[in-house]
Each structure stands twice: as C-alpha cells, then as structure tokens.
Motif scaffolding. Structure first.
Motif, mmCIF file in Angstrom:
data_model
loop_
_atom_site.group_PDB
_atom_site.id
_atom_site.type_symbol
_atom_site.label_atom_id
_atom_site.label_comp_id
_atom_site.label_asym_id
_atom_site.label_seq_id
_atom_site.Cartn_x
_atom_site.Cartn_y
_atom_site.Cartn_z
ATOM 1 N N ILE A 75 0.818 -1.217 0.000
ATOM 2 C CA ILE A 75 0.000 0.000 0.000
ATOM 3 C C ILE A 75 0.851 1.266 0.000
ATOM 4 C CG2 ILE A 75 -0.277 0.184 2.517
ATOM 5 C CD1 ILE A 75 -3.301 0.850 1.834
ATOM 6 N N ASP A 76 2.066 1.215 0.578
ATOM 7 C CA ASP A 76 2.879 2.432 0.589
ATOM 8 C C ASP A 76 3.414 2.791 -0.793
ATOM 9 O OD1 ASP A 76 4.703 0.408 0.343
ATOM 10 O OD2 ASP A 76 5.897 0.939 2.101
ATOM 11 N N GLN A 77 3.306 1.883 -1.758
ATOM 12 C CA GLN A 77 3.686 2.198 -3.129
ATOM 13 C C GLN A 77 2.524 2.782 -3.932
ATOM 14 O OE1 GLN A 77 5.606 -1.115 -5.116
ATOM 15 N NE2 GLN A 77 6.976 -1.511 -3.368
ATOM 16 N N ALA A 78 1.340 2.837 -3.306
ATOM 17 C CA ALA A 78 0.149 3.323 -4.007
ATOM 18 C C ALA A 78 -0.236 4.739 -3.597
ATOM 19 C CB ALA A 78 -1.019 2.375 -3.752
ATOM 20 N N PHE A 79 0.529 5.350 -2.687
ATOM 21 C CA PHE A 79 0.125 6.654 -2.151
ATOM 22 C C PHE A 79 -0.057 7.722 -3.229
ATOM 23 C CE2 PHE A 79 2.291 5.725 2.212
ATOM 24 C CZ PHE A 79 1.224 4.921 2.550
ATOM 25 N N GLU A 80 0.692 7.632 -4.318
ATOM 26 C CA GLU A 80 0.622 8.660 -5.359
ATOM 27 C C GLU A 80 -0.414 8.343 -6.430
ATOM 28 O OE1 GLU A 80 2.147 11.400 -5.090
ATOM 29 O OE2 GLU A 80 3.534 10.916 -3.444
ATOM 30 N N ARG A 81 -1.066 7.207 -6.320
ATOM 31 C CA ARG A 81 -2.063 6.848 -7.333
ATOM 32 C C ARG A 81 -3.338 7.649 -7.135
ATOM 33 N NH1 ARG A 81 -0.640 1.598 -9.851
ATOM 34 N NH2 ARG A 81 -2.775 1.506 -10.650
ATOM 35 N N LEU A 82 -3.961 7.992 -8.235
ATOM 36 C CA LEU A 82 -5.159 8.833 -8.180
ATOM 37 C C LEU A 82 -6.286 8.173 -7.396
ATOM 38 C CD1 LEU A 82 -6.593 11.426 -9.065
ATOM 39 C CD2 LEU A 82 -7.275 10.223 -11.180
ATOM 40 N N TYR B 253 -10.164 7.368 -2.728
ATOM 41 C CA TYR B 253 -10.971 6.453 -1.918
ATOM 42 C C TYR B 253 -10.414 6.172 -0.524
ATOM 43 C CZ TYR B 253 -13.115 5.520 -6.448
ATOM 44 O OH TYR B 253 -13.752 5.661 -7.658
ATOM 45 N N PHE B 254 -9.146 6.389 -0.282
ATOM 46 C CA PHE B 254 -8.576 6.048 1.026
ATOM 47 C C PHE B 254 -9.234 6.875 2.127
ATOM 48 C CE2 PHE B 254 -5.608 6.823 4.494
ATOM 49 C CZ PHE B 254 -5.358 5.514 4.893
ATOM 50 N N ALA B 255 -9.669 6.190 3.191
ATOM 51 C CA ALA B 255 -10.264 6.801 4.389
ATOM 52 C C ALA B 255 -11.556 7.558 4.103
ATOM 53 C CB ALA B 255 -9.258 7.720 5.085
ATOM 54 N N GLN B 256 -12.180 7.278 2.960
ATOM 55 C CA GLN B 256 -13.424 7.964 2.623
ATOM 56 C C GLN B 256 -14.653 7.263 3.179
ATOM 57 O OE1 GLN B 256 -13.564 11.064 1.055
ATOM 58 N NE2 GLN B 256 -11.407 10.801 1.637
ATOM 59 N N PHE B 257 -14.513 6.010 3.582
ATOM 60 C CA PHE B 257 -15.673 5.247 4.024
ATOM 61 C C PHE B 257 -15.491 4.684 5.437
ATOM 62 C CE2 PHE B 257 -15.256 4.709 -0.646
ATOM 63 C CZ PHE B 257 -16.313 5.542 -1.011
ATOM 64 N N ALA B 258 -14.432 3.938 5.660
ATOM 65 C CA ALA B 258 -14.228 3.315 6.979
ATOM 66 C C ALA B 258 -14.110 4.358 8.078
ATOM 67 C CB ALA B 258 -12.984 2.421 6.957
ATOM 68 N N ASP B 259 -13.470 5.481 7.770
ATOM 69 C CA ASP B 259 -13.219 6.483 8.804
ATOM 70 C C ASP B 259 -14.449 7.302 9.168
ATOM 71 O OD1 ASP B 259 -10.023 6.966 9.468
ATOM 72 O OD2 ASP B 259 -10.421 5.862 7.643
ATOM 73 N N LYS B 260 -15.555 7.063 8.478
ATOM 74 C CA LYS B 260 -16.802 7.715 8.858
ATOM 75 C C LYS B 260 -17.572 6.892 9.897
ATOM 76 C CE LYS B 260 -17.447 10.517 4.702
ATOM 77 N NZ LYS B 260 -16.081 10.433 4.241
ATOM 78 N N LEU C 157 -6.729 -5.009 11.383
ATOM 79 C CA LEU C 157 -6.787 -4.897 9.927
ATOM 80 C C LEU C 157 -8.004 -4.077 9.511
ATOM 81 C CD1 LEU C 157 -5.883 -8.119 10.624
ATOM 82 C CD2 LEU C 157 -5.569 -8.095 8.160
ATOM 83 N N VAL C 158 -7.787 -3.145 8.598
ATOM 84 C CA VAL C 158 -8.878 -2.362 8.010
ATOM 85 C C VAL C 158 -8.771 -2.496 6.496
ATOM 86 C CG1 VAL C 158 -9.909 -0.087 7.696
ATOM 87 C CG2 VAL C 158 -8.980 -0.743 9.937
ATOM 88 N N THR C 159 -9.879 -2.888 5.862
ATOM 89 C CA THR C 159 -9.924 -3.047 4.412
ATOM 90 C C THR C 159 -11.062 -2.209 3.860
ATOM 91 O OG1 THR C 159 -9.057 -5.311 4.544
ATOM 92 C CG2 THR C 159 -10.164 -4.675 2.505
ATOM 93 N N GLU C 160 -10.734 -1.313 2.941
ATOM 94 C CA GLU C 160 -11.752 -0.530 2.238
ATOM 95 C C GLU C 160 -11.873 -1.061 0.814
ATOM 96 O OE1 GLU C 160 -11.900 3.892 3.833
ATOM 97 O OE2 GLU C 160 -9.836 3.352 3.308
ATOM 98 N N ILE C 161 -13.123 -1.258 0.380
ATOM 99 C CA ILE C 161 -13.378 -1.837 -0.936
ATOM 100 C C ILE C 161 -14.342 -0.937 -1.696
ATOM 101 C CG2 ILE C 161 -14.264 -3.831 -2.201
ATOM 102 C CD1 ILE C 161 -13.583 -5.539 0.246
ATOM 103 N N MET C 162 -13.909 -0.507 -2.861
ATOM 104 C CA MET C 162 -14.755 0.298 -3.738
ATOM 105 C C MET C 162 -15.170 -0.552 -4.920
ATOM 106 S SD MET C 162 -16.181 3.193 -4.206
ATOM 107 C CE MET C 162 -17.135 3.874 -5.553
ATOM 108 N N VAL C 163 -16.493 -0.729 -5.096
ATOM 109 C CA VAL C 163 -17.024 -1.524 -6.204
ATOM 110 C C VAL C 163 -17.753 -0.561 -7.140
ATOM 111 C CG1 VAL C 163 -18.365 -3.555 -6.847
ATOM 112 C CG2 VAL C 163 -17.315 -3.441 -4.579
#
Length: 433
Positions: free
Chosen positions: A118-125, A130-137, A215-221
């Motif tokens: 996941i630390d290699q994905a930080f710069e991906r659009l 989507y990161f922290a847009q759902f679980a953190d609510k 573990l926290v997993t966020e899934i966007m479908v």
C-alpha cells in the motif's frame, strides 16, 4: 463516549506516535493520520459498556505489552496451512502485514490487475480518491487507530472491463518471534465493469509469538463491477484479530462476502459494513463460524440501503463447541430514499458444547414505506435424537455428528460461488469437530 482505556497498549501508542506518526508520504495523508489519531486519543479502546462491544471484551488483549511495527522475519515461512487443494490462483503473501515478494506471484503481466504494497500506491489517483473515505466515517476506534498508524498492507486495483481468469489468493501470515501489534491497511478498487474473486486466508506460523492484528480493508465496487470475496480464518490460538471491512457499491454492482472462521484463533472480531450507495445494487453476506475451546468470535455486520431498487441477502450460521462463544449482531438500515428495497437477514445457531454460548441480535431499521424486509434468528442445541437415529443405522457417532453439522451449514455453504473453496470449507468443518 468510551470512557475506559488500557494503561498498557494505549500508553505505549501515545508515547510512540504522539508526535511521531508514520510519514514520508503525501502531506494530505499526514493530515488524515493526525486527525485520526486525535479521534482515537479522545475515545481510547472500547469497553463492554459500549453497546457494540457488550459481549466482546478487548481489555485483556490491549492490557498487554506488544512490539510495534516489527520488521518481519521472512525466513522459513510455511504456507502449507493456507493451501487450498486444486485452487488455481494468483498468490499474494503478507507476513505480519508486510508484502513478501519472494513468496508472491508476479502479476505484472496480468492485464488490468495491479497489486502492490500500500505504501507504493500513495501517489495513485484512486488511492487519494478512496482512502479513508468510508471506513473512517464509522465510530470504530480501531479504524481511527489504524488510519493514524498503519505501516503495511495491500493495494489492489482491477482495471475497467477486466475480468480476471483466476482468483487472487491473499495469505496473511502471523510470524513474529516476539509479541507484536500489527496494523494492516488494505484498499481494493474494482473499476467499472470489472469482475474478480479475492480469497483471503489467515494463518499463524508454528514459531510465532502472541500477536494482535488490527486490519482495516476498504473496498470500492464501481458501476457494473462484481466481486466475490472470501475470508478463511484458520490461525492458531497465538493470534487475535480485529478486522474491519468497509464496502461501498455503485450502480448495478454486485458484492458477495463469504466469512468463515474455524477453531484456532483465540479472539476474532469482524466488522463488515456494506453501503449500497446507488440504485440497482445487490449484495450477499454469508457466514459460517465453528468455534472450540475458549475461543470468541464476534461478527458485526451493517447493510445500509441508501438508494431505491436494491437487494441484500444475509445468512450467518454459528456452531459452538466446548466453552467457546459466538456473537452475531447484524443491522439493516433502509433509508428514506431507499424505496423498493428487498432485504433479508437470518442467523441460525447450534450449541454443541453444553457450556458454550451464543449472543445474537438481528436488527432492522426502516425509514421507507415501500419495502420488503425480514430478519430473524434461531438458537438450538445439538439434536441428540437425530444423532441416535443415524447411529442406529450403523453410522459412527463421529461421522453422524459431521453429517448433522454439514446439514445445518448447507444453507450457507451451498451458496459459495467457488466450488473449490466450498469443498475446502466443508473439509475445515469436518476437521474442526
């Protein structure tokens, strides 16, 4: 408000991360981490006074000392316990949350599939989107803690119109040689019209010390995407797990979750929340829990219908042995705009151990007036008359028990989309009795 905190792990986290949260990443993520850590500091760890944790006491777990962010030892990792016979899949191995390239398959030549730490994905659009847009609510303090201090995890993106020919098999290995608190963050993105299967297995290395895994997993479908998602929990008593899975679905999408826990891990708490965020969305949640010893397994689910013309189907079954405990709390929300919703929820429980316990609470909250919804639960002991009937026809007691448990679980296992995984789960049921 959560009023009580652990002196041990809480104090350790405050001292370690109070002014020194993980960084070397985009500034926007630094700010997200800081805000999450402030939320965690305000509430601390939950106690049994909190309704959602009424039957699940985490204090014995968090009142212990753990090492934080330990570099895993990749030597001599045995993956045999995670093997699923005849499953042809892309293998991905995480050791104490860290990606193990040597044991993982190279998928760089698979069209439309991206898998990376996941630390290699930080710069991906799509990470920023989507990161922290759902679980953190949600109000789960373990999510806030994970967002603030995660140091490992996995990013998966299945590209638009991509239909994977094989499942992705993620193997989570707990292997640290000292007591460790792992914080793992995953983000899976199913692009529009994509189709995939993800199978996640959890195992413990024979030489591992006690470990607590958050573990926290966020899934966007995305629109018209389809995801079949399996959890196979077969770790040992050295391992305890706090799993939070947050799913958000767009129009015409399908998400199916198959959540299976077997004798072994001392403590398992699964939070699986599905948000049906647009019309014509479908979601199915299936669960099989077989417990033994002093094991505690707690499954909390939320199915949140936000828009009209959606369908959800949930069926969980618990089988408790010895002095083990199973907890099920399932909530269905049908919001004001969610007319024409069709929602079903059922929880069935079989107590084999005379000193085992089940706590179940199916919940349904409807704010719309044109819906079709039902929910319910049953609790019963092992049917000794049926056992006697089978034994009277020459079937051994052990085999008769297996047949009766298989019959009880069949309503759920028969709905598994992958026949190979279904056969493996049925085998694990037999092994666990």
């Amino acid at each position: 408000m959560i009023t009580q905190v652990s002196d041990s792990l809480y104090s350790q986290l405050i001292k370690t991360y109070g002014e020194n949260l993980p960084s070397a990443e985009p500034r926007s993520l630094d700010e997200i981490r800081k805000q999450a850590f402030e939320r965690f500091k305000r509430v601390g760890f939950p106690t049994v006074k909190h309704e959602d944790w009424k039957y699940t006491n985490v204090q014995p777990l968090v009142n212990q000392h753990y090492e934080l962010d330990v570099e895993p030892s990749f030597a001599a990792i045995d993956l045999n316990n995670a093997g699923i016979p005849r499953l042809d899949a892309y293998r991905v191995v995480l050791v104490d949350g860290k990606y193990h390239a040597g044991l993982s398959d190279d998928v760089s030549d698979v069209p439309g599939l991206s898998i990376m730490p996941i630390d290699q994905a930080f710069e991906r659009l799509c990470f920023a989107k989507y990161f922290a847009q759902f679980a953190d609510k949600t109000d789960n303090p373990f999510v806030a803690l994970n967002t603030a201090a995660f140091t490992s995890g996995l990013f998966i993106e299945v590209g638009k119109n991509t239909q994977l020919s094989k499942p992705v098999h993620i193997i989570h290995v707990s292997a640290a040689r000292q007591p460790v608190f792992n914080q793992v963050r995953n983000l899976y993105v199913m692009s529009a019209f994509a189709e995939a299967e993800i199978v996640e297995s959890f195992i413990t290395d024979d030489a591992a010390e006690r470990n607590l895994n958050n573990l926290v997993t966020e899934i966007m479908v995305r629109e018209q995407a389809k995801l079949q998602h399996y959890y196979l929990q077969t770790a040992t008593s050295q391992s305890s797990y706090l799993n939070h899975t947050e799913i958000y679905q767009e129009k015409h999408s399908l998400y199916n979750n198959y959540n299976c826990t077997f004798p072994g891990p001392a403590f398992v708490r699964n939070n699986i929340n599905v948000r049906l965020g647009d019309s014509e969305v479908e979601s199915h949640l299936y669960g099989i829990t077989l417990t033994a010893g002093n094991q505690l397994v707690d499954n909390h689910t939320i199915v949140d219908h936000l828009k009209p013309h959606c369908e959800s189907y949930e069926w969980y079954k618990n089988i408790t042995q010895d002095t083990s405990t199973a907890v099920f709390n399932g909530k269905i929300f049908v919001r004001t705009d969610a007319q024409k919703t069709n929602a079903f929820q059922q929880n069935n429980n079989m107590l084999i151990g005379e000193k085992s316990a089940v706590y179940t609470k199916p919940q349904l909250e409807i704010f719309a007036d044109d819906v079709k919804c039902s929910h319910g639960c049953t609790i019963g002991q092992f049917d000794n008359d049926a056992l006697f009937y089978l034994q009277a026809r020459g079937i051994s007691e052990a085999q008769a028990r297996i047949l009766l448990v298989h019959a009880f679980a069949f309503d759920v296992t028969s709905r598994f989309a992958n026949a190979t995984v279904r056969e493996y789960v049925e085998h694990l049921v037999e092994e666990g009795l």
